[in-house]
Design a protein around this motif. Structure first.
Motif, PDB file in Angstrom:
ATOM      1  N   UNK A 196       0.862  -1.179   0.000  1.00  0.00           N
ATOM      2  CA  UNK A 196       0.000   0.000   0.000  1.00  0.00           C
ATOM      3  C   UNK A 196       0.896   1.225   0.000  1.00  0.00           C
ATOM      4  N   UNK A 197       1.292   1.608  -1.198  1.00  0.00           N
ATOM      5  CA  UNK A 197       2.212   2.713  -1.429  1.00  0.00           C
ATOM      6  C   UNK A 197       1.642   3.544  -2.562  1.00  0.00           C
ATOM      7  N   UNK A 198       1.790   4.861  -2.482  1.00  0.00           N
ATOM      8  CA  UNK A 198       1.201   5.719  -3.506  1.00  0.00           C
ATOM      9  C   UNK A 198       1.746   5.412  -4.891  1.00  0.00           C
ATOM     10  N   UNK A 199       2.979   4.895  -4.973  1.00  0.00           N
ATOM     11  CA  UNK A 199       3.544   4.631  -6.297  1.00  0.00           C
ATOM     12  C   UNK A 199       2.788   3.527  -7.028  1.00  0.00           C
ATOM     13  N   UNK A 200       1.997   2.745  -6.298  1.00  0.00           N
ATOM     14  CA  UNK A 200       1.215   1.688  -6.930  1.00  0.00           C
ATOM     15  C   UNK A 200      -0.054   2.218  -7.605  1.00  0.00           C
ATOM     16  N   UNK A 201      -0.282   3.546  -7.504  1.00  0.00           N
ATOM     17  CA  UNK A 201      -1.436   4.139  -8.170  1.00  0.00           C
ATOM     18  C   UNK A 201      -2.728   4.062  -7.384  1.00  0.00           C
ATOM     19  N   UNK A 230       3.028   3.098   3.760  1.00  0.00           N
ATOM     20  CA  UNK A 230       2.884   4.543   3.784  1.00  0.00           C
ATOM     21  C   UNK A 230       1.553   5.083   3.315  1.00  0.00           C
ATOM     22  N   UNK A 231       0.648   4.214   2.807  1.00  0.00           N
ATOM     23  CA  UNK A 231      -0.605   4.744   2.261  1.00  0.00           C
ATOM     24  C   UNK A 231      -1.845   4.129   2.890  1.00  0.00           C
ATOM     25  N   UNK A 232      -1.673   3.385   3.972  1.00  0.00           N
ATOM     26  CA  UNK A 232      -2.834   2.757   4.609  1.00  0.00           C
ATOM     27  C   UNK A 232      -3.770   3.799   5.213  1.00  0.00           C
ATOM     28  N   UNK A 255      -7.681   4.267   4.291  1.00  0.00           N
ATOM     29  CA  UNK A 255      -8.768   4.140   5.263  1.00  0.00           C
ATOM     30  C   UNK A 255      -9.612   5.407   5.318  1.00  0.00           C
ATOM     31  N   UNK A 256      -8.955   6.549   5.242  1.00  0.00           N
ATOM     32  CA  UNK A 256      -9.679   7.832   5.238  1.00  0.00           C
ATOM     33  C   UNK A 256     -10.604   7.919   4.029  1.00  0.00           C
ATOM     34  N   UNK A 257     -10.106   7.523   2.866  1.00  0.00           N
ATOM     35  CA  UNK A 257     -10.924   7.563   1.651  1.00  0.00           C
ATOM     36  C   UNK A 257     -12.132   6.641   1.786  1.00  0.00           C
TER      37      UNK A 257
END
Length: 384
Positions: free
Chosen positions: A211-216, A244-246, A250-252
């Motif tokens: 779960x990383x932003x680079x994965x889109x 770094x993007x969990x 979750x917020x979304x």
């Protein structure tokens, strides 16, 4: 030949560990000896090693390792005491301590460095100040000293040339490979859905990766929300560890009231990962940057239709074989892709056979591994 691999060899690191596993298994079959030297932290789950390989975990040194990736005094000490036992060192990745440590010790061993997509423009911009500092201190210098710089595709060749300012003579292109026979027998259909109490009659969209932003994920989440609004008979499974993007994910989910339609299941391994692939109607990875995505290869080996970006490491092959839906890296592009593929069953089902043919013809591990071993032998000859 006695080969030493240096890489964070954990489940959380994803593709590189799988790549090392498969290449190690082939090297062992060919009579070579392989050691895997891996920095790790308490709680890390080490990736399994092939029978006959030696796995040496080295404790990361905190708090320095939180600033300088993979910093480990134990790793340095192991190299200091044991480097003379090996014929060749293969470093996986750059920007981390393991890629520097062998150059801090006097030796005459050939060194191979696999870039793993880490000179991609998106990757270089991420944590740019750290990478600028590492570049200034040593990164270009040690790449120049490597006996072989290994990349997976022509895009990575361009990345290396852009970074160094010239095309090095020791640059070799060898794609990643896989052993595909493990996907010939899949778990019974519905196993994964039953395990996580997921709907049986809805379309399952599967994302598998860190779960990383680079994965889109910043593209996939709003794209799925738009698709699900029009087609509520669908749900999204996010399978992977936090990188770094969990919290943002979750917020979304909460802000868009998608708690019943987006499922975070953590990292999947072994038969459970295969069960997830077996139950998926579509695999998605709109990644900004990949060296050579093993996750996409596994999905294709399991004959799951895929929607991916052309940055997964073998976009030119996918385009040539029409092996998956190639999405633009925009929210609108991913949204349109979901509508196109999920609402056109004939199109969706046309991808798996073409994708599997692409894999078998180009990325069978036994062929790829022999090419890598030949590169090793050339590096050793150059040192003698």
């Amino acid at each position: 030949m006695k080969i030493l691999n240096i890489c964070a060899y954990t489940w959380a690191i994803g593709g590189p560990a799988r790549i090392i596993y498969d290449h190690t298994a082939e090297a062992l079959k060919n009579g070579h000896e392989v050691t895997i030297l891996s920095p790790m932290s308490p709680g890390d789950k080490m990736y399994e090693a092939p029978e006959g390989a030696k796995l040496v975990p080295c404790r990361r040194t905190t708090p320095i390792s939180s600033i300088y990736r993979e910093f480990s005094l134990d790793l340095y000490k192991y190299l200091k005491n044991h480097m003379h036992e090996y014929d060749l060192i293969h470093i996986h990745g750059i920007w981390h301590f393991g890629s520097l440590a062998p150059f801090l010790i006097r030796h005459n061993l050939p060194i191979v460095i696999t870039i793993h997509g880490l000179l991609d423009q998106w990757a270089v911009r991420h944590s740019k100040w750290k990478k600028d500092l590492v570049t200034f201190l040593y990164q270009k210098k040690i790449l120049a000293k490597a006996d072989v710089i290994h990349v997976n595709n022509t895009d990575e060749v361009n990345d290396v040339v852009r970074y160094l300012g010239f095309k090095p003579k020791n640059l070799v292109i060898i794609p990643n490979g896989m052993k595909f026979d493990e996907f010939w027998q899949m778990p019974e259909q519905g196993t994964f859905r039953a395990r996580f109490s997921l709907p049986t009659q809805q379309k399952m969209i599967l994302f598998m990766g860190r779960l990383n932003i680079k994965k889109g994920l910043d593209l996939l989440l709003p794209a799925f929300a738009a698709y699900h609004k029009a087609h509520p008979d669908s749900f999204l499974v996010l399978a992977g560890p936090d990188d770094g993007y969990l919290a943002e994910t979750q917020k979304f989910i909460v802000e868009n009231a998608l708690e019943q339609s987006i499922h975070l299941v953590g990292m999947l391994t072994g038969s459970l990962k295969k069960a997830a692939l077996g139950d998926a109607d579509l695999f998605v990875l709109p990644s900004y940057s990949e060296g050579f995505s093993i996750a996409v290869m596994e999905a294709m080996a399991a004959r799951v239709p895929a929607l991916v970006s052309d940055r997964v490491g073998f976009g030119e092959y996918i385009q040539k074989y029409d092996a998956a839906y190639l999405t633009p890296l925009t929210v609108q592009g991913v949204t349109e892709g979901l509508f196109t593929v999920l609402q056109n069953e004939a199109l969706r089902l046309s991808y798996p056979p073409k994708a599997y043919a692409m894999l078998k013809e180009n990325f069978e591990i036994s062929v790829v591994a022999k090419t890598m071993l030949t590169a090793y032998e050339s590096a050793m000859t150059g040192k003698s």
